[in-house]
Design a protein around this motif. Structure first.
Motif, PDB file in Angstrom:
ATOM      1  N   ARG A 133       0.854  -1.185   0.000  1.00 59.78           N
ATOM      2  CA  ARG A 133       0.000   0.000   0.000  1.00 59.78           C
ATOM      3  C   ARG A 133       0.892   1.239   0.000  1.00 59.78           C
ATOM      4  O   ARG A 133       2.066   1.180   0.410  1.00 59.78           O
ATOM      5  N   ARG A 148       4.782   6.370  -9.839  1.00 65.67           N
ATOM      6  CA  ARG A 148       5.073   4.948 -10.001  1.00 65.67           C
ATOM      7  C   ARG A 148       6.175   4.561  -9.037  1.00 65.67           C
ATOM      8  O   ARG A 148       7.237   5.166  -9.023  1.00 65.67           O
ATOM      9  N   SER A 157       8.429  -5.586  -7.687  1.00 69.81           N
ATOM     10  CA  SER A 157       7.057  -5.167  -7.413  1.00 69.81           C
ATOM     11  C   SER A 157       6.881  -3.731  -7.877  1.00 69.81           C
ATOM     12  O   SER A 157       7.792  -2.908  -7.743  1.00 69.81           O
ATOM     13  N   ARG A 158       5.704  -3.432  -8.437  1.00 64.88           N
ATOM     14  CA  ARG A 158       5.357  -2.084  -8.868  1.00 64.88           C
ATOM     15  C   ARG A 158       4.043  -1.660  -8.229  1.00 64.88           C
ATOM     16  O   ARG A 158       3.193  -2.487  -7.938  1.00 64.88           O
ATOM     17  N   TYR A 159       3.911  -0.362  -8.061  1.00 64.57           N
ATOM     18  CA  TYR A 159       2.677   0.178  -7.490  1.00 64.57           C
ATOM     19  C   TYR A 159       2.476   1.566  -8.086  1.00 64.57           C
ATOM     20  O   TYR A 159       3.396   2.396  -8.082  1.00 64.57           O
ATOM     21  N   GLN A 160       1.278   1.819  -8.605  1.00 63.13           N
ATOM     22  CA  GLN A 160       0.953   3.116  -9.181  1.00 63.13           C
ATOM     23  C   GLN A 160      -0.120   3.784  -8.340  1.00 63.13           C
ATOM     24  O   GLN A 160      -1.109   3.154  -7.949  1.00 63.13           O
ATOM     25  N   THR A 161       0.101   5.054  -8.058  1.00 63.50           N
ATOM     26  CA  THR A 161      -0.867   5.823  -7.273  1.00 63.50           C
ATOM     27  C   THR A 161      -0.940   7.225  -7.830  1.00 63.50           C
ATOM     28  O   THR A 161      -0.026   7.674  -8.551  1.00 63.50           O
ATOM     29  N   GLY A 175      -2.940  -1.086  -6.721  1.00 59.85           N
ATOM     30  CA  GLY A 175      -1.899  -0.280  -7.329  1.00 59.85           C
ATOM     31  C   GLY A 175      -1.758  -0.500  -8.814  1.00 59.85           C
ATOM     32  O   GLY A 175      -0.695  -0.236  -9.392  1.00 59.85           O
ATOM     33  N   ASP A 208      -1.620  -3.264 -10.396  1.00 58.34           N
ATOM     34  CA  ASP A 208      -0.870  -4.477 -10.722  1.00 58.34           C
ATOM     35  C   ASP A 208      -1.745  -5.687 -10.427  1.00 58.34           C
ATOM     36  O   ASP A 208      -1.915  -6.072  -9.270  1.00 58.34           O
ATOM     37  N   ARG A 229      -0.178  -8.510  -8.296  1.00 60.86           N
ATOM     38  CA  ARG A 229       0.352  -8.202  -6.974  1.00 60.86           C
ATOM     39  C   ARG A 229      -0.198  -9.186  -5.954  1.00 60.86           C
ATOM     40  O   ARG A 229      -1.400  -9.481  -5.950  1.00 60.86           O
TER      41      ARG A 229
END
Length: 823
Positions: free
Chosen positions: A186, A251, A262-266, A744, A746, A749
């Protein structure tokens, strides 16, 4: 099978049946039987009988996890425990098994459902809804949930509501998920304004070594941290530089050994710059210099101080008065500004030097009461420097007691002098000469010895020349006051003295006279000289009338309100909310002297304890005082301080009204997004505009629904894999809010433990049982065995009584049969 009665006391009414038989004895036998049957049925219904009979148990549903998140050992334990539990429950009622992921279990269930063909099948909400649908309507049944609680969504609220409305108990066994590789679980993004530093809190889960995080705004890398190790759950904090207003797609990449794991977009919603109304009293171009210093985080609007009385102050979050004198701001404008702070929450920053605080004339003004500092004007005691020329008459008429008295008067006068003064002694008789030339009064005993050496001799006609000599000697001295002290018996006859004394007085040299001995005519003459010379006249007849002539009279004058120089600053104890602003900045070049207030937060002081930065809460708003010119002479040394602009911007932001115009809350349940907008600032009652912005720049206007004064809601459908960007505006004001895509963005994930359903709370809520281990579930015997059912008979008895009553009416009204013979 057995019969029970809820109210057996109603059976006492059967004793009334014989009375009824006696009363209706003359009726036809069939009618008597029908009426007795009606009363008996009613009395039996009042007793509320129930028929208890055995039946097979209610349906049972097992929801079982077998996904790859669980270790092989845990999956095997679950398989063995569920197999044993299903076999035992089948004797109590039909059993349905719903399996989430993994290879199908070999179970002797009445019905088997396998979920896991698609990622959406891993939804725990879908599994619970399916389990509830398996149970027939009207049958409570029981559900056993064996799971780690992880799900691809958190939309289980409606499923739980369905369980509660049906009265279905849920037993749970919480499984421990297996060890996962590190991933970003998160990201918490705060609401920030333009140009503000952005604190980013990243929640990580799993395990890994040598990990690092990089944050990108588009293709630009804006922050990074690492390397670090992870085993379990960890929150990592980063600080991002300020961004311009609008939406920014961030990103985050979690890497190990250079490989992204691991990737996370917000989405980050950055609000518009803080509007600041700036009024400056002395410096040309100060508004533009302040804007360059503060950067994009503050929008500086410069106005003349005189216009503040008519401007709409509610359009600004803060007002800054920089070196504005009280004469440029009327009392009514000051009162209006203070009222906007106290009642409307407006922030006020007062700064300056030469034209602010006490030098600016703010004592006893409406603004002075709101300042967190005490305006004061200190008095300075000045001991002015003096240049004294003593003229002693040593003519023959002074022989004896007059000369001795004159010497004593002269000694007493020079003893009052300090080394900062100057002194000289002139004597006159047949001529004139300096007994002690003009010199700094550092060796007073030597001057006294020189006075003691004078002798009476010659005539007094050279007093005029002695006065001239004393006057010429004083012209080259640097002193605040210059005096000539004439000691004589006034034995002169010249008439030109008044003209000379007037000329000396016009050159700011005072002439005082001392008469020793002499006549009444001489007394009038010397009194006239003292009056013309703007000095004083003394009469000394004997040693008992000696006077101390003190020409040094200390004066009280206002102390300068602004101190110039290099002043090292010290921080006071950090106050709440000011911890980032109390670190001592570089030395200050000048500041206005004020006093402190006991209830204010004094944040910075000089080495002598004078306040330099102070603040306090004034009603709904805050007032901050900075005792120097932020872009002027006093803070000239701060212009080379790299952190000055950020420090000043945070100072203004901390003082300003930071409440947004709207408090916007976004929530997502599956593909449905709910928007709640609550008005925070302003008293308008208009309906705001709600815009949903798309990734490609498109927009959709939503129709808000008024729920209460200032409270509006709206709903819109947005795919869970898309971010949500909403703008709520009214007039020129816009408040932004953003919600990232689920997981996120993904889809691969891993599921986060923060998204897990609290299974033990689900059991308590539905009246089920929470097992600690799967072994406890396997050891638990059947819950119901052969279930008993109850059939309520009182309703049927009421219907029977009604039917008998209708039969009695029908019998009484049926026409009698006639035999053929009677016809």
């Amino acid at each position: 099978m057995s019969l029970t009665f809820l109210h057996p006391e109603a059976g006492w009414l059967l004793l009334l049946l014989p009375v009824f038989v006696w009363w209706a004895r003359k009726a036809a036998p069939l009618r008597l039987v029908l009426r007795l049957a009606v009363f008996a049925a009613l009395i039996a219904a009042l007793a509320q009988p129930s028929l208890i009979y055995p039946r097979r148990g209610a349906p049972q549903v097992f929801v079982v996890d077998q996904g790859d998140r669980l270790s092989p050992a845990v999956r095997e334990q679950v398989r063995e425990a569920v197999t044993a539990a299903v076999a035992r429950r089948r004797a109590d009622g039909p059993v349905t098994v719903i399996q989430r992921g993994g290879a199908p279990l070999k179970l002797r269930a009445d019905r088997f459902v396998l979920l896991g063909a698609k990622p959406s099948d891993d939804s725990l909400t879908k599994a619970l809804a399916l389990a509830l649908n398996v149970l027939p309507q009207g049958a409570k049944g029981r559900i056993t949930l064996v799971s780690d609680g992880l799900s691809t969504d958190r939309d289980w609220g409606r499923a739980v509501d369905g369980l509660l409305s049906r009265g279905v108990a849920v037993d749970t066994v919480t499984l421990a998920a297996g060890r996962q590789d590190a991933f970003i679980a998160r990201v918490a993004t705060p609401v920030v304004g333009a140009g503000e530093h952005i604190p980013l809190h990243v929640g990580l889960e799993g395990a890994g070594q040598g990990l690092s995080i990089a944050v990108f705004d588009g293709a630009r890398r804006v922050a990074a941290i690492g390397p670090f190790d992870l085993d379990g759950a960890l929150t990592v904090s980063l600080s991002l530089p300020g961004e311009p207003s609008g939406y920014h797609a961030l990103r985050l990449e979690l890497s190990r050994d250079g490989q992204v794991v691991s990737r996370y977009q917000t989405d980050l919603a950055v609000q518009d710059p803080l509007p600041l109304l700036y009024a400056n009293g002395r410096q040309a171009g100060a508004g533009a210099a302040l804007q360059r210093l503060l950067g994009d985080g503050v929008r500086v609007e410069t106005r003349a101080p005189a216009t503040l009385g008519t401007m709409n102050l509610a359009a600004y979050r803060a007002v800054m008065l920089d070196d504005v004198p009280a004469s440029a701001l009327s009392a009514s404008s000051q009162a209006r500004l203070v009222a906007a702070v106290r009642e409307g929450g407006l922030g006020l920053v007062v700064s300056g030097g030469e034209a602010a605080f006490a030098p600016g004339g703010y004592a006893d003004t409406p603004l002075a009461a709101a300042l967190p500092v005490e305006i004061r004007q200190d008095e300075l005691t000045e001991d002015p420097s003096v240049a004294l020329a003593v003229v002693i008459d040593t003519s023959g008429s002074m022989l004896g007691a007059p000369l001795d008295l004159g010497k004593q008067v002269a000694r007493l006068a020079v003893r009052k002098l300090t080394p900062a003064d100057s002194v000289g002694v002139v004597e006159f008789y047949g001529g004139r000469q300096w007994v002690a030339p003009m010199q700094p009064a550092r060796d007073i005993p030597e001057v006294e010895r020189a006075i003691g050496r004078v002798q009476a001799q010659g005539g007094s006609e050279h007093l005029f020349g002695a006065l001239q000599e004393a006057y010429y000697g004083l012209q080259n001295t640097q002193a605040r006051y210059r005096h000539i002290l004439v000691i004589s018996d006034a034995g002169v006859n010249a008439d030109r003295y008044p003209q000379l004394i007037r000329h000396i007085a016009e050159d700011q040299v005072s002439v005082s006279t001392v008469l020793v001995g002499g006549s009444a005519e001489g007394e009038a003459r010397m009194a006239q000289w003292a009056r013309l010379g703007r000095g004083r006249f003394y009469v000394v007849n004997d040693e008992f009338s000696l006077v101390e002539i003190n020409l040094k009279q200390p004066q009280q004058k206002p102390e300068p309100g602004v101190k110039r120089g290099g002043f090292v600053l010290a921080a006071s104890a950090p106050a709440y909310g000011w911890s980032g602003l109390t670190a001592p900045p570089p030395a200050l070049d000048g500041y206005a002297r004020v006093g402190g207030r006991p209830l204010a937060d004094t944040l910075l002081r000089t080495g002598t304890g004078d306040p330099v930065l102070a603040s306090w809460q004034w009603g709904a708003g805050r007032v901050t005082a900075l005792m120097t010119e932020p872009v002027g002479e006093g803070a000239a040394g701060w212009r080379n301080w790299d952190g000055y602009g950020d420090w000043l911007r945070r100072l203004i932001a901390r003082t300003a009204d930071r409440r947004p115009d709207w408090d916007v809350r976004l929530g997502r349940v599956g593909g449905q997004v709910s928007i709640v907008a609550q008005r925070v600032r302003g008293g308008g009652d208009g309906v705001p505009s709600l815009r949903l912005l798309g990734d490609g720049g498109g927009e959709q206007f939503l129709a808000p629904v008024a729920r209460a004064p200032g409270l509006f809601t709206a709903t819109v459908q947005v795919a869970s894999d898309r971010p949500v960007r909403v703008e709520v505006g009214e007039a020129e004001s816009v408040t932004r809010a953003a919600l990232p895509a689920f997981a996120g963005g993904d889809p691969d994930r891993p599921l986060s433990e923060a998204d897990a359903m609290p299974l033990d709370q689900l059991s308590r809520l539905t009246g089920g049982e929470a097992f600690d281990t799967v072994a406890a579930l396997a050891a638990k015997p059947g819950f119901q065995g052969e279930e008993a059912a109850a059939l309520d008979l009182w309703g049927w008895l009421c219907w029977l009584a009604l039917a008998l009553y209708l039969a009695d009416i029908l019998y009484r009204r049926w026409p009698p049969r006639r035999t053929a013979a009677g016809a």
